[in-house]
Design a protein around this motif. Sequence first.
Motif, PDB file in Angstrom:
ATOM      1  N   TYR A  38     -38.174 -19.582  96.127  1.00 51.67           N
ATOM      2  CA  TYR A  38     -38.566 -20.253  94.890  1.00 51.67           C
ATOM      3  C   TYR A  38     -37.766 -21.546  94.736  1.00 51.67           C
ATOM      4  N   ALA A  39     -38.368 -22.519  94.041  1.00 53.22           N
ATOM      5  CA  ALA A  39     -37.633 -23.734  93.708  1.00 53.22           C
ATOM      6  C   ALA A  39     -36.733 -23.507  92.508  1.00 53.22           C
ATOM      7  N   SER A  40     -37.155 -22.629  91.596  1.00 56.99           N
ATOM      8  CA  SER A  40     -36.353 -22.309  90.416  1.00 56.99           C
ATOM      9  C   SER A  40     -36.254 -20.794  90.266  1.00 56.99           C
ATOM     10  N   TRP A  41     -35.277 -20.214  90.960  1.00 55.79           N
ATOM     11  CA  TRP A  41     -35.052 -18.775  90.778  1.00 55.79           C
ATOM     12  C   TRP A  41     -34.463 -18.494  89.403  1.00 55.79           C
ATOM     13  N   ARG A  42     -33.785 -19.468  88.817  1.00 56.10           N
ATOM     14  CA  ARG A  42     -33.294 -19.303  87.455  1.00 56.10           C
ATOM     15  C   ARG A  42     -34.430 -18.882  86.526  1.00 56.10           C
ATOM     16  N   THR A  43     -35.601 -19.467  86.690  1.00 55.01           N
ATOM     17  CA  THR A  43     -36.731 -19.120  85.830  1.00 55.01           C
ATOM     18  C   THR A  43     -37.067 -17.648  85.953  1.00 55.01           C
ATOM     19  N   MET A  44     -37.034 -17.109  87.151  1.00 51.46           N
ATOM     20  CA  MET A  44     -37.400 -15.713  87.353  1.00 51.46           C
ATOM     21  C   MET A  44     -36.361 -14.783  86.733  1.00 51.46           C
ATOM     22  N   VAL A  45     -35.097 -15.181  86.793  1.00 52.37           N
ATOM     23  CA  VAL A  45     -34.043 -14.403  86.129  1.00 52.37           C
ATOM     24  C   VAL A  45     -34.195 -14.507  84.616  1.00 52.37           C
ATOM     25  N   TRP A  46     -34.422 -15.709  84.128  1.00 48.35           N
ATOM     26  CA  TRP A  46     -34.503 -15.963  82.698  1.00 48.35           C
ATOM     27  C   TRP A  46     -35.680 -15.239  82.049  1.00 48.35           C
ATOM     28  N   GLN A  47     -36.797 -15.155  82.752  1.00 42.92           N
ATOM     29  CA  GLN A  47     -38.004 -14.583  82.146  1.00 42.92           C
ATOM     30  C   GLN A  47     -37.917 -13.073  81.935  1.00 42.92           C
ATOM     31  N   ARG A  48     -36.831 -12.459  82.351  1.00 40.46           N
ATOM     32  CA  ARG A  48     -36.675 -11.020  82.099  1.00 40.46           C
ATOM     33  C   ARG A  48     -36.270 -10.732  80.654  1.00 40.46           C
ATOM     34  N   TRP A  49     -35.765 -11.741  79.942  1.00 44.59           N
ATOM     35  CA  TRP A  49     -35.404 -11.524  78.544  1.00 44.59           C
ATOM     36  C   TRP A  49     -36.661 -11.286  77.709  1.00 44.59           C
ATOM     37  N   PRO A  50     -36.582 -10.436  76.691  1.00 42.65           N
ATOM     38  CA  PRO A  50     -37.804 -10.038  75.973  1.00 42.65           C
ATOM     39  C   PRO A  50     -38.457 -11.148  75.169  1.00 42.65           C
ATOM     40  N   THR A  51     -37.746 -12.232  74.882  1.00 38.45           N
ATOM     41  CA  THR A  51     -38.349 -13.302  74.085  1.00 38.45           C
ATOM     42  C   THR A  51     -38.412 -14.617  74.846  1.00 38.45           C
ATOM     43  N   SER A  52     -38.447 -14.574  76.155  1.00 38.97           N
ATOM     44  CA  SER A  52     -38.553 -15.799  76.947  1.00 38.97           C
ATOM     45  C   SER A  52     -40.015 -16.128  77.204  1.00 38.97           C
ATOM     46  N   GLY A  53     -40.253 -17.338  77.722  1.00 36.62           N
ATOM     47  CA  GLY A  53     -41.594 -17.732  78.113  1.00 36.62           C
ATOM     48  C   GLY A  53     -42.273 -18.631  77.103  1.00 36.62           C
ATOM     49  N   PRO A  54     -43.577 -18.886  77.286  1.00 37.82           N
ATOM     50  CA  PRO A  54     -44.317 -19.746  76.358  1.00 37.82           C
ATOM     51  C   PRO A  54     -44.262 -19.188  74.937  1.00 37.82           C
ATOM     52  N   PRO A  55     -44.230 -20.067  73.922  1.00 39.05           N
ATOM     53  CA  PRO A  55     -44.011 -19.594  72.559  1.00 39.05           C
ATOM     54  C   PRO A  55     -45.245 -19.063  71.851  1.00 39.05           C
ATOM     55  N   GLY A  56     -46.441 -19.414  72.313  1.00 38.71           N
ATOM     56  CA  GLY A  56     -47.615 -19.091  71.516  1.00 38.71           C
ATOM     57  C   GLY A  56     -47.771 -20.108  70.397  1.00 38.71           C
ATOM     58  N   CYS A  57     -48.772 -19.923  69.560  1.00 43.02           N
ATOM     59  CA  CYS A  57     -49.049 -20.880  68.493  1.00 43.02           C
ATOM     60  C   CYS A  57     -48.950 -20.201  67.129  1.00 43.02           C
TER      61      CYS A  57
END
Length: 392
Positions: free
Chosen positions: A167-186
Amino acid sequence: MTVRIGVEEEFHVIDAESGELVPRADSVLRRLTRHGEAFTEELSRSVVESNSGVHASLDALFADLSASRRTLDRAASSQGLAIAAAGTAPLARLGTIPPASDPRYLRMTDEYRRLADEQLICGTHVHADVPDRDTAVRAMCVVAPWLPTLLALSASSPYWLGDDTGYASWRTMVWQRWPTSGPPGCFSGAAEYDRAVEELVGSGVIGDPGMIYYDVRPSAHLRTLELRVCDASPRVETVVLIAALFRALVVEACERVGRTGDAGCDGRHAWLRAATWRAARSGLEGDLVDPSTRLAAPAPAVVRGLLRRLRPTLEEYGDWDTVRSLAEETLAHGSAAHRLRERVAEEDLLAGVDRVLAETRGEHRAVPDGRARGRTAVRQDPRTGRTAANAA
């Protein structure tokens, strides 16, 4: 209104001899006490956070970030340490980095266990002024489709615990394990957003509103919208580029919300998480998801599409020439992840760490001299650390 920007940068603390991540952030911070809140601790004892001032111009932001890095470097190097701006430290070992002593961080470590133990990552957060909290919440939906592109520009974490992740950003894969990470929705506005946050806290899944880790969020204590999706970037120029693009996105989004009263959301958000994964996987060296079509497209085409979209706003702020020059330089030389892999292939992983440390210190040619092409470019003299804008 002039939209100002500020940046929070997280840095790994590295043993200068071995190149390994070490739990010495407290040692570095003790050398920085006279700087007040400009430098703070994070969840892991291997991370120091730097907080910039608030700036209207890219040159002022560049100078501020460069000065902070020099200050950090002096505090670290006096103890045989170095600082690395990258999403992950290439050489690290699990079980060797305890949490910081703050009671909140200790509670998080107890609650989230291995997830917190493996939080050996660093990001760059950008704040941009907004008129009010309602506008900030509605604007999130407008800017969200372009955040994976900003992630791709920042991608700097291909290695994890000494191995190439692919991966170019493995940090993203680690970070996305948190329950409130990712796109925010509207959300329809601040009231609905705040109710959603209260429900999450009430559920017991998160301990406080500060644990809302969306890719973009309204600040809890500032009148800003905060970008959180990006890796820490070795080069200050990359941070400035991303900050300028994010400001332009926020300005455009707030103007749209002001005209129409809403974000014009179609309710289709599933593709956003997929687009974030694509950016984390490929960086600038493969396809991204083009927000205009929601189809795969080469990363340079998506980046240049974003530049075309934002050109009127970038010109309004006097940023167009600098942003275009920095973007083309980045596309020509590849993401930080790509540059790191190149160095490792030439020699070894320790040499790759040395390259990240050198870029963090500013020991590189900042951008091509744009004078022959009529471009303006933020540049840094590696001997003095001074910044200037060169133009025709």
